[in-house]
Scaffold this active site. Structure first.
Site, mmCIF file in Angstrom:
data_model
loop_
_atom_site.group_PDB
_atom_site.id
_atom_site.type_symbol
_atom_site.label_atom_id
_atom_site.label_comp_id
_atom_site.label_asym_id
_atom_site.label_seq_id
_atom_site.Cartn_x
_atom_site.Cartn_y
_atom_site.Cartn_z
ATOM 1 N N GLY A 241 0.843 -1.201 0.000
ATOM 2 C CA GLY A 241 0.000 0.000 0.000
ATOM 3 C C GLY A 241 0.872 1.242 0.000
ATOM 4 O O GLY A 241 0.575 2.243 0.649
ATOM 5 N N GLY B 104 -0.389 5.049 -1.179
ATOM 6 C CA GLY B 104 -1.447 5.780 -0.484
ATOM 7 C C GLY B 104 -0.914 6.974 0.294
ATOM 8 O O GLY B 104 0.269 7.316 0.200
ATOM 9 N N ARG C 166 -1.738 -0.847 -7.710
ATOM 10 C CA ARG C 166 -1.445 -0.122 -8.959
ATOM 11 C C ARG C 166 -0.381 0.915 -8.679
ATOM 12 O O ARG C 166 -0.076 1.216 -7.519
ATOM 13 C CB ARG C 166 -2.709 0.510 -9.541
ATOM 14 C CG ARG C 166 -3.418 1.492 -8.652
ATOM 15 C CD ARG C 166 -4.717 1.950 -9.286
ATOM 16 N NE ARG C 166 -5.720 0.904 -9.232
ATOM 17 C CZ ARG C 166 -6.496 0.655 -8.182
ATOM 18 N NH1 ARG C 166 -6.383 1.403 -7.096
ATOM 19 N NH2 ARG C 166 -7.384 -0.311 -8.187
ATOM 20 N N TYR D 204 -15.295 0.109 8.994
ATOM 21 C CA TYR D 204 -13.860 0.340 9.129
ATOM 22 C C TYR D 204 -13.418 0.137 10.589
ATOM 23 O O TYR D 204 -12.443 -0.564 10.873
ATOM 24 C CB TYR D 204 -13.586 1.772 8.664
ATOM 25 C CG TYR D 204 -12.182 2.285 8.821
ATOM 26 C CD1 TYR D 204 -11.113 1.708 8.152
ATOM 27 C CD2 TYR D 204 -11.932 3.408 9.618
ATOM 28 C CE1 TYR D 204 -9.826 2.218 8.281
ATOM 29 C CE2 TYR D 204 -10.659 3.928 9.742
ATOM 30 C CZ TYR D 204 -9.601 3.334 9.077
ATOM 31 O OH TYR D 204 -8.338 3.853 9.199
ATOM 32 N N LYS E 50 -10.902 -2.605 12.216
ATOM 33 C CA LYS E 50 -9.691 -2.216 12.950
ATOM 34 C C LYS E 50 -9.707 -2.822 14.361
ATOM 35 O O LYS E 50 -8.683 -3.265 14.870
ATOM 36 C CB LYS E 50 -9.559 -0.689 13.018
ATOM 37 C CG LYS E 50 -9.180 -0.039 11.687
ATOM 38 C CD LYS E 50 -7.797 -0.480 11.231
ATOM 39 C CE LYS E 50 -7.419 0.067 9.878
ATOM 40 N NZ LYS E 50 -6.164 -0.489 9.343
HETATM 41 C C1 AKB Z 1 -10.563 8.070 8.329
HETATM 42 O O1 AKB Z 1 -11.058 9.216 8.437
HETATM 43 O O2 AKB Z 1 -11.203 7.085 7.965
HETATM 44 C C2 AKB Z 1 -9.118 7.887 8.705
HETATM 45 C C3 AKB Z 1 -8.945 7.451 10.122
HETATM 46 C C4 AKB Z 1 -9.253 8.383 11.225
HETATM 47 O O3 AKB Z 1 -8.567 6.345 10.360
HETATM 48 N N1 AKB Z 1 -8.397 9.104 8.471
#
Ligand code: AKB
Length: 314
Positions: A10, A13, A38, A144, A148
């Site tokens: 990654g 990024g 990519r 997300y 995590k």
């Molecule tokens: C997001 O906004 O998703 C990221 C984070 C706080 O992990 N920047």
């Protein structure tokens, strides 16, 4: 020169591109292999070894580790909060499978050390908002954040059960003038500088008093390399460390910009990202990181604002 072979997955990024350049400065260009699905627009594939890799493909990752005799992996590939909400199943697959691949390669003895980024997104609406402690209620409400938090549990598990040397920090929103972020809820704090330079005005997708933890990229890169270079005994937390620098609201960052660029105007049009931001802490207590491996931030809002505007104006 330390000849450790490092792989960044990654690398094109927001964090990966700056991390790659810094690691190449420290460890030597040929020792730091950048990889991504990519090529992207960043310089990382021009300035040293670069390989195309799908982080979800175990065989591809393993082949790269074997080819370069990699000892340390920084796994930076992930779908961030806003994008993950639009594609939950893919976000879960990418964020979890890529982690399992490197954890299992380390378990098999093919990698010595792993860096894996966590996020303030591991916290949720039931977490204390101010000065959020390292150990507290964690009920993330985003895809997300769930990925995590699960990832943190697995990191700790692999350390305890198999002795895998995995290290992690919970990044706040990261701000940089070199590489734009993609798909995060904290991205407004980067966009605002671009728009300030181009148009001297900005419409923010969060409301004026939404306070979130943030950090300038230079600090984040120092923290990332700092935790990886620390002695193994210093790393007492094997899930992920709270990490903090500054907290501000859209109104406060706009005021800091207006000091440098008189007449700067901000308006507000909150969208679906407001709900994500509302579920996250306003400020973070990172005393464990400061105590265990001597973390310190260098940038406050004013200094960061000056550097952002200066560099984006050039
Ligand atoms: C997001 O906004 O998703 C990221 C984070 C706080 O992990 N920047």
């Amino acid at each position: 020169m330390n000849d450790t072979k490092i792989l960044i997955i990654g690398a094109c990024g927001q964090i990966g591109s700056e991390l790659t350049l810094k690691l190449r400065e420290i460890y030597g260009t040929e020792n730091v292999i950048a990889s991504d699905i990519r090529k992207g627009e960043q310089d990382v594939f021009k300035t040293g070894p670069f390989e195309l890799v799908d982080a979800m493909n175990y065989e591809q990752v393993e082949a790269l580790i074997d080819k370069y005799k990699v000892e340390e992996v920084y796994l930076m590939a992930a779908l961030l909060s806003a994008t993950a909400e639009k594609n939950p199943a893919f976000a879960w697959d990418l964020n979890m499978n890529s982690l399992f691949h490197v954890l299992n390669l380390a378990k098999e003895g093919k990698i010595k050390k792993i860096f894996w980024p966590s996020s303030i997104a591991v916290f949720g609406p039931t977490t204390p908002k101010q000065n959020t402690p390292q150990y507290t209620v964690m009920e993330p409400s985003t895809v997300y954040g769930i990925s995590k938090q699960a990832g943190e549990r697995w990191c700790e598990y692999y350390f305890n059960k198999y002795g895998v040397d995995v290290r992690s920090i919970r990044y706040p929103g990261l701000i940089s003038w070199k590489t734009p972020p993609g798909g995060g809820t904290t991205d407004y704090a980067v966009d605002i500088y671009y728009k300030a330079v181009a148009e001297n005005k900005y419409t923010c997708f969060l409301s004026e008093n939404t306070e979130l933890p943030m950090m300038y990229m230079d600090d984040a890169i120092r923290a990332t390399i700092g935790i990886m270079q620390a002695d193994k005994e210093q790393i007492k937390i094997r899930s992920s460390y709270n990490l903090s620098a500054i907290s501000f609201t859209p109104k406060q960052i706009a005021a800091a910009i207006a000091k440098e660029k008189p007449g700067f105007e901000i308006s507000y049009a909150p969208d679906f990202r407001q709900e994500i931001a509302d579920s996250w802490p306003s400020s973070i207590n990172d005393s464990e990181a400061r105590k265990d491996w001597n973390w310190q931030h260098h940038y406050d809002l004013e200094r960061m604002t000056q550097e952002m505007l200066e560099n984006l104006s050039e």
